[in-house]
Design an enzyme around this catalytic site. Structure first.
Site, PDB file in Angstrom:
ATOM      1  N   TYR A   1     -16.755  16.635 -14.635  1.00 49.16           N
ATOM      2  CA  TYR A   1     -17.093  15.224 -14.686  1.00 49.16           C
ATOM      3  C   TYR A   1     -18.380  15.093 -13.693  1.00 49.16           C
ATOM      4  CZ  TYR A   1     -16.795  10.320 -14.331  1.00 49.16           C
ATOM      5  OH  TYR A   1     -17.405   8.980 -14.343  1.00 49.16           O
TER       6      TYR A   1
ATOM      7  N   ARG B   1       0.819  -1.234  -0.019  1.00 50.25           N
ATOM      8  CA  ARG B   1      -0.083  -0.131  -0.083  1.00 50.25           C
ATOM      9  C   ARG B   1       0.793   1.172   0.190  1.00 50.25           C
ATOM     10  NH1 ARG B   1      -1.566   1.581   4.783  1.00 50.25           N
ATOM     11  NH2 ARG B   1      -2.105  -0.283   5.494  1.00 50.25           N
TER      12      ARG B   1
ATOM     13  N   LYS C   1      -9.157   6.184 -19.505  1.00 49.55           N
ATOM     14  CA  LYS C   1      -9.356   6.934 -20.717  1.00 49.55           C
ATOM     15  C   LYS C   1      -8.320   6.913 -21.479  1.00 49.55           C
ATOM     16  CE  LYS C   1     -13.013   7.544 -18.049  1.00 49.55           C
ATOM     17  NZ  LYS C   1     -13.429   8.715 -17.555  1.00 49.55           N
TER      18      LYS C   1
ATOM     19  N   ASP D   1      -7.946  18.827 -14.109  1.00 47.08           N
ATOM     20  CA  ASP D   1      -8.148  17.462 -14.467  1.00 47.08           C
ATOM     21  C   ASP D   1      -7.762  17.166 -15.950  1.00 47.08           C
ATOM     22  OD1 ASP D   1      -9.436  14.926 -15.478  1.00 47.08           O
ATOM     23  OD2 ASP D   1     -11.176  15.308 -14.245  1.00 47.08           O
TER      24      ASP D   1
HETATM   25  C1  LIG Z   1     -13.990   9.355 -16.292  1.00 43.28           C
HETATM   26  C2  LIG Z   1     -13.582  10.637 -15.665  1.00 43.28           C
HETATM   27  C3  LIG Z   1     -13.050  10.671 -14.309  1.00 43.28           C
HETATM   28  C4  LIG Z   1     -13.332   9.638 -13.326  1.00 43.28           C
HETATM   29  O1  LIG Z   1     -12.293   8.477 -13.237  1.00 43.28           O
HETATM   30  P1  LIG Z   1     -12.823   6.927 -13.162  1.00 43.28           P
HETATM   31  O2  LIG Z   1     -11.486   6.170 -13.604  1.00 43.28           O
HETATM   32  O3  LIG Z   1     -13.915   6.379 -13.891  1.00 43.28           O
HETATM   33  O4  LIG Z   1     -12.949   6.607 -11.662  1.00 43.28           O
HETATM   34  C5  LIG Z   1     -12.643  12.055 -13.836  1.00 43.28           C
HETATM   35  N1  LIG Z   1     -12.803  12.824 -14.668  1.00 43.28           N
HETATM   36  C6  LIG Z   1     -12.558  12.775 -16.148  1.00 43.28           C
HETATM   37  C7  LIG Z   1     -12.716  13.922 -16.806  1.00 43.28           C
HETATM   38  C8  LIG Z   1     -13.280  11.509 -16.418  1.00 43.28           C
HETATM   39  O5  LIG Z   1     -13.694  11.394 -17.776  1.00 43.28           O
END
Ligand SMILES: *Cc1c(COP(=O)(O)O)cnc(C)c1O
Length: 386
Positions: free
Chosen positions: A103, A51, A200, A175
């Site tokens: 998001y 961890r 993504k 982000d």
């Molecule tokens: C998908 C997404 C998240 C969350 O991520 P997960 O891997 O699904 O937990 C946060 N910010 C953006 C812009 C996203 O597209």
């Protein structure tokens, strides 16, 4: 090895390149929870518990830190675990300003979880610097930005907003999921922290859930390391390996994603069934100028609105190659319905006010042949006419 010559090279060789113990060209999967110690307090090279630290995860963390030009990287079990860890930097009574169409999951965790601990937030139009300035009160401690923001691809001037944040001693958090370090480096533009849903584009193959955080300096890095270890939402060794593997081909994939996106955006923009298109990569569409100054190009996400005479449900059903699914950034093309999927947790009146309406479709073009994608869109549009 860090920050070699060009990002295409860094994607493959930055961070920890291979394994010095065996010469393996890939970082091994250290599938272990713990590490033998040679005496009380005598660890071998500091590894004590997975961890706290795992060599496969550590290689990924070094890699993303290098790619985002930051001091420290952190890998989490999901993008939301990464978002949550960053929000844990703040205290009860603090307030965070967020881009008004962030998001849905980020909105939800603030609205439903962190609000219970008295960490408050307010949605602001971060594309409007005056609006941001007006909203800064003594309790505001950070500005949380997505650019392009999901799903209307609104562009925020990262340099300008970061400088406003800096003047007011606020942290700027970006982000960077939609752009990736291949297209945009927020830390170079003045941000303090970058967050990714690596699920993504970074992973790129729709086969894992992961999140990453990079800090600009090691003081913030130390705080994040403490939070990561204390709260424990870490990425597993095998998924860390998959993500390193995905990142190696990021440049090739992104180039094709963007090429396909530009062609689709041009096509849809001239299509009689389309009422409106959102894409910051075409010079005559909003956001292009500011985006061009801060990113390599407009990225690969497109949103568009079908005219009233077309039925979105029928459109989704008619698609044959492009699939209806949550998520984005994989090699396969995906569409989603923001109003009921990604942004369902945003109140309906706010959604409508923002433009996230029933006939809005978000498209993540994959790396398939562009002629097949355009043909698929065309036939689905034809079939969806009511
Ligand atoms: C998908 C997404 C998240 C969350 O991520 P997960 O891997 O699904 O937990 C946060 N910010 C953006 C812009 C996203 O597209």
């Amino acid at each position: 090895m860090s920050n070699l010559k060009h990002i295409e090279t860094d994607l493959i060789h930055a961070g920890i390149d291979g394994d010095s113990f065996t010469g393996s060209v890939n970082v091994p999967i250290y599938q272990t929870s713990t590490y033998q110690q040679d005496g009380i307090g005598k660890t071998r090279n500091g590894w004590e518990y997975s961890r706290t630290g795992n060599p496969t995860r550590f290689a990924l963390e070094k890699l993303i830190a290098d790619l985002e030009h930051g001091s420290d990287g952190f890998a989490f079990a999901s993008g939301m675990a990464a978002v949550t860890a960053v929000l844990q930097l703040f205290n009860s009574g603090d307030k965070i300003l967020i881009t008004n169409n962030v998001y849905g999951g980020t909105y939800r965790v603030l609205d439903r979880i962190f609000s219970r601990f008295n960490l408050s937030f307010e949605s602001v139009d971060t594309s409007n610097p005056d609006h941001v300035r007006q909203k800064i009160t003594p309790d505001v401690k950070a500005i949380w930005i997505e650019s392009p923001a999901n799903p209307l691809l609104t562009i925020t001037d990262l340099k300008l907003i970061s400088s406003i944040a800096y003047e007011n001693q606020l942290l700027t958090i970006v982000d960077n999921t939609f752009m990736t370090p291949y297209l945009q480096n927020p830390l170079d533009l003045g941000a303090d922290i970058v967050v990714h849903s690596a699920t993504k584009y970074l992973g790129g193959h729709s086969d894992l859930i992961a999140g990453l955080v990079v800090t600009k300096d090691s003081a913030l890095g130390k705080e994040l390391a403490f939070i990561q270890n204390a709260t424990g939402g870490v990425l597993q060794p095998f998924d860390s390996f998959l993500l390193i593997r995905g990142i190696k081909t990021l440049a090739l994939r992104m180039d094709r994603h963007v090429e396909n996106a530009v062609k689709i955006a041009r096509h849809l923009d001239n299509h009689p069934a389309i009422k409106k298109i959102y894409y910051p990569g075409l010079p005559y569409l909003p956001g292009y100028e500011i985006n061009r100054r801060q990113a390599k190009n407009g990225g690969a996400m497109i949103s568009f609105e079908l005219k009233k005479e077309y039925n979105v449900e029928q459109f989704f059903k008619s698609l044959q190659i492009i699939r209806l699914a949550e998520s984005l950034g994989g090699v396969e093309s995906l569409v989603c319905h923001p109003a009921t999927m990604t942004h369902a947790s945003i109140p309906e009146d706010l959604r409508n006010q923002l433009g996230i309406i029933q006939n809005l479709i978000r498209l993540s073009p994959g790396i398939e042949n562009i002629k097949d994608l355009i043909a698929d869109l065309n036939q689905a549009i034809t079939r969806s006419k009511v």
